[in-house]
Design an enzyme around this catalytic site. Structure first.
Site, PDB file in Angstrom:
ATOM      1  N   ASN A   1      48.456  24.399   0.601  1.00  0.00           N
ATOM      2  CA  ASN A   1      47.072  23.916   0.531  1.00  0.00           C
ATOM      3  C   ASN A   1      46.159  25.140   0.561  1.00  0.00           C
ATOM      4  OD1 ASN A   1      44.585  22.752   0.896  1.00  0.00           O
ATOM      5  ND2 ASN A   1      45.001  21.976   2.963  1.00  0.00           N
ATOM      6  N   TRP A   2      45.573  25.443  -0.581  1.00  0.00           N
ATOM      7  CA  TRP A   2      44.760  26.672  -0.667  1.00  0.00           C
ATOM      8  C   TRP A   2      43.375  26.486  -0.061  1.00  0.00           C
ATOM      9  CZ3 TRP A   2      45.582  28.756  -6.375  1.00  0.00           C
ATOM     10  CH2 TRP A   2      46.957  28.999  -6.575  1.00  0.00           C
ATOM     11  N   LYS A   3      42.995  25.272   0.224  1.00  0.00           N
ATOM     12  CA  LYS A   3      41.662  24.959   0.775  1.00  0.00           C
ATOM     13  C   LYS A   3      40.567  25.568  -0.118  1.00  0.00           C
ATOM     14  CE  LYS A   3      43.789  24.705   5.261  1.00  0.00           C
ATOM     15  NZ  LYS A   3      43.636  24.679   6.695  1.00  0.00           N
TER      16      LYS A   3
ATOM     17  N   HIS B   1      43.583  14.863   5.385  1.00  0.00           N
ATOM     18  CA  HIS B   1      43.670  16.151   6.085  1.00  0.00           C
ATOM     19  C   HIS B   1      42.671  16.151   7.236  1.00  0.00           C
ATOM     20  CE1 HIS B   1      43.527  20.400   6.948  1.00  0.00           C
ATOM     21  NE2 HIS B   1      44.677  20.524   6.293  1.00  0.00           N
TER      22      HIS B   1
ATOM     23  N   GLU C   1      40.737  18.293   8.325  1.00  0.00           N
ATOM     24  CA  GLU C   1      39.421  18.889   8.018  1.00  0.00           C
ATOM     25  C   GLU C   1      38.534  17.861   7.313  1.00  0.00           C
ATOM     26  OE1 GLU C   1      40.932  22.366   6.010  1.00  0.00           O
ATOM     27  OE2 GLU C   1      41.716  23.085   7.913  1.00  0.00           O
TER      28      GLU C   1
ATOM     29  N   GLU D   1      50.570  16.894  11.050  1.00  0.00           N
ATOM     30  CA  GLU D   1      49.847  18.141  11.297  1.00  0.00           C
ATOM     31  C   GLU D   1      49.058  18.027  12.596  1.00  0.00           C
ATOM     32  OE1 GLU D   1      49.183  20.457   7.430  1.00  0.00           O
ATOM     33  OE2 GLU D   1      47.528  19.063   7.617  1.00  0.00           O
TER      34      GLU D   1
ATOM     35  N   GLY E   1      45.553  26.335  11.412  1.00  0.00           N
ATOM     36  CA  GLY E   1      44.719  27.535  11.284  1.00  0.00           C
ATOM     37  C   GLY E   1      44.469  28.258  12.598  1.00  0.00           C
TER      38      GLY E   1
ATOM     39  N   SER F   1      50.063  26.255  11.120  1.00  0.00           N
ATOM     40  CA  SER F   1      50.420  27.669  11.360  1.00  0.00           C
ATOM     41  C   SER F   1      51.885  27.992  11.066  1.00  0.00           C
ATOM     42  CB  SER F   1      50.046  28.076  12.785  1.00  0.00           C
ATOM     43  OG  SER F   1      48.648  27.977  12.959  1.00  0.00           O
TER      44      SER F   1
ATOM     45  N   GLY G   1      48.950  26.139   5.001  1.00  0.00           N
ATOM     46  CA  GLY G   1      47.594  26.584   4.696  1.00  0.00           C
ATOM     47  C   GLY G   1      47.560  28.086   4.454  1.00  0.00           C
ATOM     48  N   GLY G   2      47.210  28.834   5.498  1.00  0.00           N
ATOM     49  CA  GLY G   2      47.015  30.283   5.386  1.00  0.00           C
ATOM     50  C   GLY G   2      48.142  31.018   4.668  1.00  0.00           C
TER      51      GLY G   2
HETATM   52  C1  PEP Z   1      46.804  22.913   6.711  1.00  0.00           C
HETATM   53  O1  PEP Z   1      45.621  23.133   6.532  1.00  0.00           O
HETATM   54  O2  PEP Z   1      47.322  21.885   6.275  1.00  0.00           O
HETATM   55  C2  PEP Z   1      47.577  23.904   7.453  1.00  0.00           C
HETATM   56  C3  PEP Z   1      48.762  23.567   7.881  1.00  0.00           C
HETATM   57  O3  PEP Z   1      46.971  25.133   7.659  1.00  0.00           O
HETATM   58  P1  PEP Z   1      47.629  26.418   8.378  1.00  0.00           P
HETATM   59  O4  PEP Z   1      49.023  26.572   7.815  1.00  0.00           O
HETATM   60  O5  PEP Z   1      46.750  27.553   8.008  1.00  0.00           O
HETATM   61  O6  PEP Z   1      47.658  26.115   9.834  1.00  0.00           O
END
Ligand code: PEP
Length: 252
Positions: A9-11, A97, A99, A169, A175, A215, A236-237
């Site tokens: 997920n590049w956000k 999600h 967010e 999640e 994050g 993470s 994500g990251g």
């Molecule tokens: C996400 O946004 O779905 C996620 C898992 O982010 P991160 O890996 O950065 O925690």
């Protein structure tokens, strides 16, 4: 056998050109893989989708959107419909999600509508659930995910629910650099599968892919992905660096 998946997920990151380059790097890694049993998905921003669809092997990488509108067409300024996404080559959509739930106030009714629209277009929802830190500290994480599942998804027929991918999640791990321990992840994934089994039966529950997100990075993925009920990750990251994302794919 359940499908193993690593989804990035590049956000709201990368320009179109940066995204095209990242997608091309992921593509060359995936096309070179000997193990084709691992599904790989990338979810760039909307503006990148058409361009990226042209620069990847769309059979090897599942082009995914990060969101969609809760209506199918009409006067909804700024929204992107599932039909538009399908026409751009999208095969999956991330829904629910944390967010989007937190910053854009997406509630269970909106998410149920979006899920229906996505399934109608024969696209896969990657449906996210998970508790906040306060909810975990109060010990109510199981109740929270059960409610999220039942309110937004349990109106679906068994034939539809099996087309879905779930992502557990924990919000406190997204994050933040704080990952759920492999045991915490397994405990929740096992519970989620049990809730699905109670509603739809063991066959459906056993075949449903449930991803872990929060993470995940090359240094912790192997242990998390090796848990019995964890079928991969929503990343994500670490999805923003082709090298890390490749290492995550290789973690199985
Ligand atoms: C996400 O946004 O779905 C996620 C898992 O982010 P991160 O890996 O950065 O925690």
């Amino acid at each position: 056998m359940r499908k193993k998946i690593v989804a990035g997920n590049w956000k709201m990151n990368t320009t179109v050109e940066e995204g095209r380059k990242l997608a091309a790097e992921v593509n060359s890694f995936v096309v070179g893989l000997e193990n084709n049993d691992i599904g790989v998905a990338i979810a760039p921003p909307f503006t990148h989708l058409t361009e990226i669809a042209k620069s990847i092997d769309n059979d090897a990488i599942c082009l995914t959107a990060q969101n969609c509108a809760s209506e199918s067409r009409g006067a909804y300024t700024g929204e992107i419909s599932v039909g538009m996404l399908k026409a751009a080559g999208v095969k999956a959509v991330i829904l629910g999600h944390s967010e989007r739930r937190a910053y854009f106030r997406e509630d269970y009714k909106t998410l149920a509508k979006k899920t229906d629209l996505v399934l109608e277009q024969e696209i896969k929802p990657i449906f996210c659930i998970g508790e906040t830190l306060d909810e975990r500290e109060a010990g109510i994480q199981a109740d929270v995910v059960k409610k999220q599942l039942s309110e937004s998804l349990f109106h679906l027929q068994a034939t539809s629910i099996q087309n879905l991918i779930l992502a557990y999640e924990p919000v406190w791990a997204i994050g933040t650099g704080k990952t759920a321990s492999p045991e915490q992840a397994q405990e929740m994934h096992k519970y989620i599968r049990l809730v699905i089994a109670e509603k739809y039966g063991n066959d459906i529950a056993d075949n449903l892919t449930i991803l872990y997100g929060g993470s995940c990075k090359p240094s912790n993925a192997r242990e998390i992905f090796s848990q019995a009920d964890v079928d991969g990750g929503l990343i994500g990251g670490a999805a923003l660096k082709a090298e890390d994302f490749g290492a995550l794919i290789s973690s199985f």
